[in-house]
Design a protein around this motif. Structure first.
Motif, PDB file in Angstrom:
ATOM      1  N   ARG A 201       0.838  -1.205   0.000  1.00  0.00           N
ATOM      2  CA  ARG A 201       0.000   0.000   0.000  1.00  0.00           C
ATOM      3  C   ARG A 201       0.869   1.250   0.000  1.00  0.00           C
ATOM      4  NH1 ARG A 201      -5.108   1.623   1.545  1.00  0.00           N
ATOM      5  NH2 ARG A 201      -5.671   0.328  -0.218  1.00  0.00           N
ATOM      6  N   ASN A 202       1.950   1.253   0.757  1.00  0.00           N
ATOM      7  CA  ASN A 202       2.829   2.425   0.809  1.00  0.00           C
ATOM      8  C   ASN A 202       3.531   2.688  -0.515  1.00  0.00           C
ATOM      9  OD1 ASN A 202       2.176   3.071   3.452  1.00  0.00           O
ATOM     10  ND2 ASN A 202       3.841   1.843   4.300  1.00  0.00           N
ATOM     11  N   LEU A 203       3.743   1.640  -1.315  1.00  0.00           N
ATOM     12  CA  LEU A 203       4.366   1.815  -2.631  1.00  0.00           C
ATOM     13  C   LEU A 203       3.414   2.492  -3.613  1.00  0.00           C
ATOM     14  CD1 LEU A 203       6.064  -1.678  -3.020  1.00  0.00           C
ATOM     15  CD2 LEU A 203       7.219   0.512  -2.592  1.00  0.00           C
ATOM     16  N   ALA A 204       2.124   2.305  -3.417  1.00  0.00           N
ATOM     17  CA  ALA A 204       1.106   2.866  -4.307  1.00  0.00           C
ATOM     18  C   ALA A 204      -0.105   3.264  -3.468  1.00  0.00           C
ATOM     19  CB  ALA A 204       0.719   1.835  -5.365  1.00  0.00           C
ATOM     20  N   PRO A 205       0.007   4.358  -2.720  1.00  0.00           N
ATOM     21  CA  PRO A 205      -1.046   4.707  -1.766  1.00  0.00           C
ATOM     22  C   PRO A 205      -2.406   5.006  -2.397  1.00  0.00           C
ATOM     23  CG  PRO A 205       0.650   6.420  -1.838  1.00  0.00           C
ATOM     24  CD  PRO A 205       1.133   5.285  -2.665  1.00  0.00           C
ATOM     25  N   ASP A 206      -2.458   5.345  -3.682  1.00  0.00           N
ATOM     26  CA  ASP A 206      -3.733   5.632  -4.339  1.00  0.00           C
ATOM     27  C   ASP A 206      -4.363   4.394  -4.968  1.00  0.00           C
ATOM     28  OD1 ASP A 206      -3.547   8.348  -3.713  1.00  0.00           O
ATOM     29  OD2 ASP A 206      -2.361   8.761  -5.508  1.00  0.00           O
ATOM     30  N   ALA A 207      -3.628   3.279  -5.000  1.00  0.00           N
ATOM     31  CA  ALA A 207      -4.113   2.076  -5.677  1.00  0.00           C
ATOM     32  C   ALA A 207      -5.006   1.250  -4.749  1.00  0.00           C
ATOM     33  CB  ALA A 207      -2.940   1.227  -6.145  1.00  0.00           C
ATOM     34  N   ARG A 208      -6.065   0.710  -5.308  1.00  0.00           N
ATOM     35  CA  ARG A 208      -6.940  -0.213  -4.585  1.00  0.00           C
ATOM     36  C   ARG A 208      -6.264  -1.579  -4.555  1.00  0.00           C
ATOM     37  NH1 ARG A 208     -13.220  -0.737  -6.132  1.00  0.00           N
ATOM     38  NH2 ARG A 208     -12.980   1.469  -5.693  1.00  0.00           N
ATOM     39  N   LEU A 209      -6.219  -2.206  -3.386  1.00  0.00           N
ATOM     40  CA  LEU A 209      -5.690  -3.565  -3.250  1.00  0.00           C
ATOM     41  C   LEU A 209      -6.818  -4.553  -3.495  1.00  0.00           C
ATOM     42  CD1 LEU A 209      -3.533  -3.208   0.004  1.00  0.00           C
ATOM     43  CD2 LEU A 209      -2.766  -3.032  -2.367  1.00  0.00           C
ATOM     44  N   ILE A 210      -6.593  -5.486  -4.410  1.00  0.00           N
ATOM     45  CA  ILE A 210      -7.611  -6.471  -4.778  1.00  0.00           C
ATOM     46  C   ILE A 210      -6.982  -7.851  -4.713  1.00  0.00           C
ATOM     47  CG2 ILE A 210      -9.112  -7.273  -6.649  1.00  0.00           C
ATOM     48  CD1 ILE A 210      -9.121  -4.341  -7.651  1.00  0.00           C
TER      49      ILE A 210
END
Length: 135
Positions: free
Chosen positions: A94-103
């Motif tokens: 999440r910290n690598l891509a804070p705007d990305a939704r984790l699925i």
């Protein structure tokens, strides 16, 4: 102390070890090392959890680092489960891509873990297995 890092060259042996020791290998093509190798090298994000050089967990994903991060594998060896290692790898992603939704797809016995840490069930997920054809 467990450290988390992006791993560009995780060995197939280490990947297989974590899949086997976590129980996730029961749901992966462990009989086909070529398939496992392709899974590993074609992932654009592999995060490992290590302690004293030993791999204790692996997160394998596909991501654009902007909008979506699709987690293909989240595995922690059974002797180290329930210590926050899986959650730590997810937070690292999440910290690598804070705007990305984790699925992700959850293993049947891991649904309570994902709910507990804040994941929500998405009712619009579909799949077409490799052995199934379009209609």
């Amino acid at each position: 102390m467990v450290s988390f890092e992006i791993e560009k060259n995780l060995s197939l042996a280490e990947f297989i070890y974590v899949l086997d020791e976590s129980g996730l290998g029961l749901r992966r093509p462990m009989h086909d090392q070529n398939h496992l190798e392709r899974m590993l090298v074609n992932s654009n994000l592999v995060i490992v959890a290590r302690e004293e050089g030993q791999v204790v967990g692996v997160l394998r994903a596909l991501t654009d680092f902007s909008y979506r991060t699709f987690i293909a594998d989240l595995a922690v060896i059974s002797t180290r489960q329930k210590e926050g290692i899986g959650k730590g790898m997810l937070k690292f992603a999440r910290n690598l891509a804070p705007d990305a939704r984790l699925i992700l797809f959850s293993a049947e016995n891991a649904t309570s873990f994902y709910r507990k840490i804040g994941f929500q069930l998405h009712e619009h997920c579909y799949q077409l297995k490799a052995e199934e054809n379009f209609k």
